[in-house]
Design a protein around this motif. Sequence first.
Motif, PDB file in Angstrom:
ATOM      1  N   SER A  18       7.985  10.459   4.281  1.00 40.38           N
ATOM      2  CA  SER A  18       8.224  10.448   2.836  1.00 40.38           C
ATOM      3  C   SER A  18       8.398   9.012   2.337  1.00 40.38           C
ATOM      4  CB  SER A  18       9.456  11.285   2.494  1.00 40.38           C
ATOM      5  OG  SER A  18       9.730  11.204   1.113  1.00 40.38           O
ATOM      6  N   MET A  19       9.239   8.255   3.008  1.00 37.19           N
ATOM      7  CA  MET A  19       9.478   6.866   2.589  1.00 37.19           C
ATOM      8  C   MET A  19       8.205   6.032   2.745  1.00 37.19           C
ATOM      9  SD  MET A  19      12.543   6.674   1.444  1.00 37.19           S
ATOM     10  CE  MET A  19      13.072   4.975   1.495  1.00 37.19           C
ATOM     11  N   PHE A  20       7.543   6.168   3.888  1.00 36.88           N
ATOM     12  CA  PHE A  20       6.305   5.429   4.150  1.00 36.88           C
ATOM     13  C   PHE A  20       5.265   5.745   3.085  1.00 36.88           C
ATOM     14  CE2 PHE A  20       2.112   5.239   6.220  1.00 36.88           C
ATOM     15  CZ  PHE A  20       2.088   3.907   6.613  1.00 36.88           C
ATOM     16  N   GLY A  21       5.106   7.019   2.782  1.00 29.75           N
ATOM     17  CA  GLY A  21       4.131   7.440   1.777  1.00 29.75           C
ATOM     18  C   GLY A  21       4.448   6.907   0.394  1.00 29.75           C
ATOM     19  N   HIS A  22       5.730   6.951   0.014  1.00 32.87           N
ATOM     20  CA  HIS A  22       6.123   6.393  -1.284  1.00 32.87           C
ATOM     21  C   HIS A  22       5.721   4.922  -1.377  1.00 32.87           C
ATOM     22  CE1 HIS A  22       8.665   9.925  -2.102  1.00 32.87           C
ATOM     23  NE2 HIS A  22       8.696   9.487  -3.354  1.00 32.87           N
ATOM     24  N   GLY A  23       6.028   4.172  -0.333  1.00 28.91           N
ATOM     25  CA  GLY A  23       5.690   2.746  -0.340  1.00 28.91           C
ATOM     26  C   GLY A  23       4.195   2.510  -0.281  1.00 28.91           C
ATOM     27  N   LEU A  24       3.506   3.271   0.571  1.00 29.23           N
ATOM     28  CA  LEU A  24       2.067   3.076   0.777  1.00 29.23           C
ATOM     29  C   LEU A  24       1.264   3.260  -0.495  1.00 29.23           C
ATOM     30  CD1 LEU A  24      -0.141   2.547   2.928  1.00 29.23           C
ATOM     31  CD2 LEU A  24      -0.262   5.031   3.237  1.00 29.23           C
ATOM     32  N   VAL A  25       1.576   4.285  -1.270  1.00 28.74           N
ATOM     33  CA  VAL A  25       0.790   4.537  -2.482  1.00 28.74           C
ATOM     34  C   VAL A  25       1.134   3.560  -3.607  1.00 28.74           C
ATOM     35  CG1 VAL A  25       0.421   6.966  -1.939  1.00 28.74           C
ATOM     36  CG2 VAL A  25       2.313   6.326  -3.425  1.00 28.74           C
ATOM     37  N   ARG A  26       2.318   2.963  -3.527  1.00 32.76           N
ATOM     38  CA  ARG A  26       2.725   2.030  -4.586  1.00 32.76           C
ATOM     39  C   ARG A  26       2.290   0.592  -4.317  1.00 32.76           C
ATOM     40  NH1 ARG A  26       8.761   4.678  -5.258  1.00 32.76           N
ATOM     41  NH2 ARG A  26       8.088   6.360  -6.622  1.00 32.76           N
ATOM     42  N   LEU A  27       2.132   0.219  -3.074  1.00 31.98           N
ATOM     43  CA  LEU A  27       1.796  -1.177  -2.747  1.00 31.98           C
ATOM     44  C   LEU A  27       0.479  -1.646  -3.357  1.00 31.98           C
ATOM     45  CD1 LEU A  27       3.116  -1.528   0.905  1.00 31.98           C
ATOM     46  CD2 LEU A  27       3.971  -2.685  -1.143  1.00 31.98           C
ATOM     47  N   PRO A  28      -0.592  -0.864  -3.303  1.00 35.08           N
ATOM     48  CA  PRO A  28      -1.853  -1.337  -3.893  1.00 35.08           C
ATOM     49  C   PRO A  28      -1.799  -1.498  -5.410  1.00 35.08           C
ATOM     50  CG  PRO A  28      -2.255   0.545  -2.447  1.00 35.08           C
ATOM     51  CD  PRO A  28      -0.781   0.412  -2.607  1.00 35.08           C
ATOM     52  N   LYS A  29      -0.876  -0.808  -6.057  1.00 34.46           N
ATOM     53  CA  LYS A  29      -0.760  -0.899  -7.514  1.00 34.46           C
ATOM     54  C   LYS A  29       0.620  -1.433  -7.897  1.00 34.46           C
ATOM     55  CE  LYS A  29       0.311   4.021  -7.564  1.00 34.46           C
ATOM     56  NZ  LYS A  29      -0.036   5.326  -8.026  1.00 34.46           N
ATOM     57  N   LEU A  30       1.084  -2.429  -7.156  1.00 36.31           N
ATOM     58  CA  LEU A  30       2.437  -2.945  -7.291  1.00 36.31           C
ATOM     59  C   LEU A  30       2.745  -3.440  -8.702  1.00 36.31           C
ATOM     60  CD1 LEU A  30       4.963  -3.300  -5.606  1.00 36.31           C
ATOM     61  CD2 LEU A  30       4.117  -5.509  -4.866  1.00 36.31           C
ATOM     62  N   GLN A  31       1.816  -4.155  -9.290  1.00 34.54           N
ATOM     63  CA  GLN A  31       2.051  -4.681 -10.638  1.00 34.54           C
ATOM     64  C   GLN A  31       2.163  -3.540 -11.656  1.00 34.54           C
ATOM     65  OE1 GLN A  31      -0.725  -7.700 -11.780  1.00 34.54           O
ATOM     66  NE2 GLN A  31       0.636  -8.511 -13.357  1.00 34.54           N
ATOM     67  N   GLY A  32       1.301  -2.557 -11.549  1.00 33.15           N
ATOM     68  CA  GLY A  32       1.360  -1.403 -12.445  1.00 33.15           C
ATOM     69  C   GLY A  32       2.626  -0.591 -12.237  1.00 33.15           C
ATOM     70  N   PHE A  33       3.034  -0.434 -10.982  1.00 31.24           N
ATOM     71  CA  PHE A  33       4.272   0.281 -10.687  1.00 31.24           C
ATOM     72  C   PHE A  33       5.462  -0.454 -11.293  1.00 31.24           C
ATOM     73  CE2 PHE A  33       8.046   0.787  -7.970  1.00 31.24           C
ATOM     74  CZ  PHE A  33       8.286   2.135  -8.161  1.00 31.24           C
ATOM     75  N   TYR A  56       9.567  -4.591  -7.570  1.00 34.28           N
ATOM     76  CA  TYR A  56       8.656  -5.171  -6.586  1.00 34.28           C
ATOM     77  C   TYR A  56       9.170  -4.981  -5.159  1.00 34.28           C
ATOM     78  CZ  TYR A  56       5.589  -7.316 -10.027  1.00 34.28           C
ATOM     79  OH  TYR A  56       4.685  -7.505 -11.034  1.00 34.28           O
ATOM     80  N   ALA A  57      10.486  -4.985  -4.994  1.00 35.14           N
ATOM     81  CA  ALA A  57      11.063  -4.841  -3.656  1.00 35.14           C
ATOM     82  C   ALA A  57      11.062  -3.390  -3.169  1.00 35.14           C
ATOM     83  CB  ALA A  57      12.488  -5.389  -3.658  1.00 35.14           C
ATOM     84  N   LEU A  58      11.203  -2.443  -4.085  1.00 33.23           N
ATOM     85  CA  LEU A  58      11.324  -1.036  -3.710  1.00 33.23           C
ATOM     86  C   LEU A  58      10.157  -0.530  -2.853  1.00 33.23           C
ATOM     87  CD1 LEU A  58      12.771   1.708  -3.804  1.00 33.23           C
ATOM     88  CD2 LEU A  58      11.647   2.104  -6.017  1.00 33.23           C
ATOM     89  N   PRO A  59       8.898  -0.702  -3.274  1.00 29.98           N
ATOM     90  CA  PRO A  59       7.807  -0.199  -2.432  1.00 29.98           C
ATOM     91  C   PRO A  59       7.762  -0.861  -1.048  1.00 29.98           C
ATOM     92  CG  PRO A  59       7.022  -0.601  -4.642  1.00 29.98           C
ATOM     93  CD  PRO A  59       8.398  -1.192  -4.557  1.00 29.98           C
ATOM     94  N   LEU A  60       8.104  -2.137  -0.986  1.00 29.94           N
ATOM     95  CA  LEU A  60       8.149  -2.820   0.309  1.00 29.94           C
ATOM     96  C   LEU A  60       9.239  -2.223   1.193  1.00 29.94           C
ATOM     97  CD1 LEU A  60       7.731  -6.484  -0.970  1.00 29.94           C
ATOM     98  CD2 LEU A  60       6.022  -5.111   0.227  1.00 29.94           C
ATOM     99  N   ALA A  61      10.410  -1.973   0.606  1.00 33.19           N
ATOM    100  CA  ALA A  61      11.509  -1.368   1.363  1.00 33.19           C
ATOM    101  C   ALA A  61      11.150   0.039   1.816  1.00 33.19           C
ATOM    102  CB  ALA A  61      12.776  -1.352   0.511  1.00 33.19           C
ATOM    103  N   GLU A  62      10.569   0.827   0.922  1.00 26.70           N
ATOM    104  CA  GLU A  62      10.177   2.195   1.278  1.00 26.70           C
ATOM    105  C   GLU A  62       9.170   2.185   2.427  1.00 26.70           C
ATOM    106  OE1 GLU A  62      10.519   4.532  -3.001  1.00 26.70           O
ATOM    107  OE2 GLU A  62       8.757   3.275  -2.617  1.00 26.70           O
ATOM    108  N   PHE A  63       8.174   1.328   2.320  1.00 24.73           N
ATOM    109  CA  PHE A  63       7.134   1.220   3.341  1.00 24.73           C
ATOM    110  C   PHE A  63       7.734   0.822   4.692  1.00 24.73           C
ATOM    111  CE2 PHE A  63       3.881  -1.151   5.672  1.00 24.73           C
ATOM    112  CZ  PHE A  63       2.808  -0.278   5.634  1.00 24.73           C
ATOM    113  N   ALA A  64       8.558  -0.233   4.687  1.00 23.99           N
ATOM    114  CA  ALA A  64       9.133  -0.743   5.937  1.00 23.99           C
ATOM    115  C   ALA A  64      10.094   0.267   6.564  1.00 23.99           C
ATOM    116  CB  ALA A  64       9.847  -2.071   5.681  1.00 23.99           C
TER     117      ALA A  64
END
Length: 132
Positions: A18-33, A56-64
């Motif tokens: 769940s966390m990985f997926g949240h981060g993964l889908v947001r990273l490519p559209k980080l500016q829009g997110f 900006y930090a949230l998707p990185l944290a979720e992914f990691a």
Amino acid sequence: MENNAIVFLLLRLAVGASMFGHGLVRLPKLQGFSAWMVKSFEKSMLPSAMITPFSYALPLAEFAIGLLLIFGLFTRISLIGGGVVMVMLIFGTVMIENWEALPSQLIHAAFFAALLTFLSYNTISLDHLIKR
């Protein structure tokens, strides 16, 4: 193999995915997110100077956190980090009165806490292999 270890693995993988997926889908559209999150908080009492870096930090944290949980590496610190992220998300959610998002965040927080409580069953993990 003990059932408790298998149960722990399945729950760790579920919350990790769940966390990985949240981060993964947001990273490519980080500016829009980030723009979406800042706009969502524009009427809250929180200043955008806090929201922008967090967005900006949230998707990185979720992914990691998700990736580490999937592999079972640094599991304890990942669970604590995930719990802290959930507390911050819950606080933000109540600041904008987004009550629909709150149950999902509380469930995630409960999973982080439960997994941390039963960390001794984390025997199917990289942490366990390294410790041997």
